[in-house]
Design an enzyme around this catalytic site. Structure first.
Site, short mmCIF file in Angstrom:
data_model
loop_
_atom_site.label_atom_id
_atom_site.label_comp_id
_atom_site.label_asym_id
_atom_site.label_seq_id
_atom_site.Cartn_x
_atom_site.Cartn_y
_atom_site.Cartn_z
N ARG A 169 2.68 8.88 8.37
CA ARG A 169 3.49 7.65 8.34
C ARG A 169 4.53 7.66 9.45
NH1 ARG A 169 5.48 8.08 2.54
NH2 ARG A 169 6.74 6.25 2.95
N ARG A 226 5.39 9.04 -5.88
CA ARG A 226 4.62 8.15 -5.02
C ARG A 226 3.43 8.87 -4.43
NH1 ARG A 226 8.08 4.25 -1.12
NH2 ARG A 226 6.29 4.71 0.20
#
Ligand code: AMP
Length: 175
Positions: A152, A141
């Protein structure tokens, strides 16, 4: 009828648990992260707009995600319940979801409880960081490198974690 939302940090295991439960209940598992990554792969207008946010670990603008969720929850297979994974992520999205569910209930002539439960998966930051770094190697990813992972998590603590208390206070009224 089951309508659930899954809260929890990135890497807490929301996707895995939501997927299992959705299979058991035979309802769709709706992951906004999966939908956005698919749009990105397919290079749809949404995917192209979302790409830089995803890659930086920032939230994709509310309007874009909200429109996507509205469309998904209006599909025929979502009328008998769903598990939302990764949405809502901030207070504006909570408000949007509240209004959307009211509208969908009115349109279908149902007075059913709109949302049944919010499920929170609590996992310490250091554990999710280790997990996400491992996932980066396996799944490739683009947002699973250390800098983006930390961003994040920061956004999770700023924007999403406060929703736990918000739903905790409401939980009684879902029963
Ligand atoms: P996830 O797979 O849920 O961790 O989501 C991966 C990325 O997709 C996030 O870091 C955001 O960039 C974007 N994303 C997913 N869900 C949302 C949402 N509800 N609002 C804004 N951005 C989102």
């Amino acid at each position: 009828m089951t309508r659930l939302i899954f809260l929890g940090a990135p890497g807490a295991g929301k996707g895995t648990q939501a997927h299992k439960l959705a299979e058991l209940r035979n309802i769709p598992h709706i992951s906004t992260g999966d939908m956005l990554r698919q749009a990105r792969r397919e290079r749809t207008p949404l995917g192209i707009q979302a790409q830089s946010y995803i890659d930086r670990g920032e939230l994709v603008p509310d309007e874009l995600v909200q429109e996507m969720v509205q469309e998904r929850l209006s599909q025929p297979d979502a009328q008998s319940g769903w598990i939302l994974d990764g949405f809502p992520r901030n207070e504006a999205q909570v408000d949007f979801l509240d209004k959307l569910l009211q509208t969908l209930a009115q349109n279908s002539g149902s007075s059913a409880t709109v949302l049944h439960r919010a499920v929170n998966l609590e996992v310490p930051d250091e554990v999710v960081i280790t997990r996400l770094l491992g996932r980066a190697k396996n799944e490739g990813r683009t947002d699973d490198n250390e800098e983006v992972i930390r961003r994040r998590l920061e956004i999770y603590h700023q924007e999403t974690a406060p929703l736990i208390n918000l739903y905790r206070h409401r939980q009684r009224s879902y029963l």
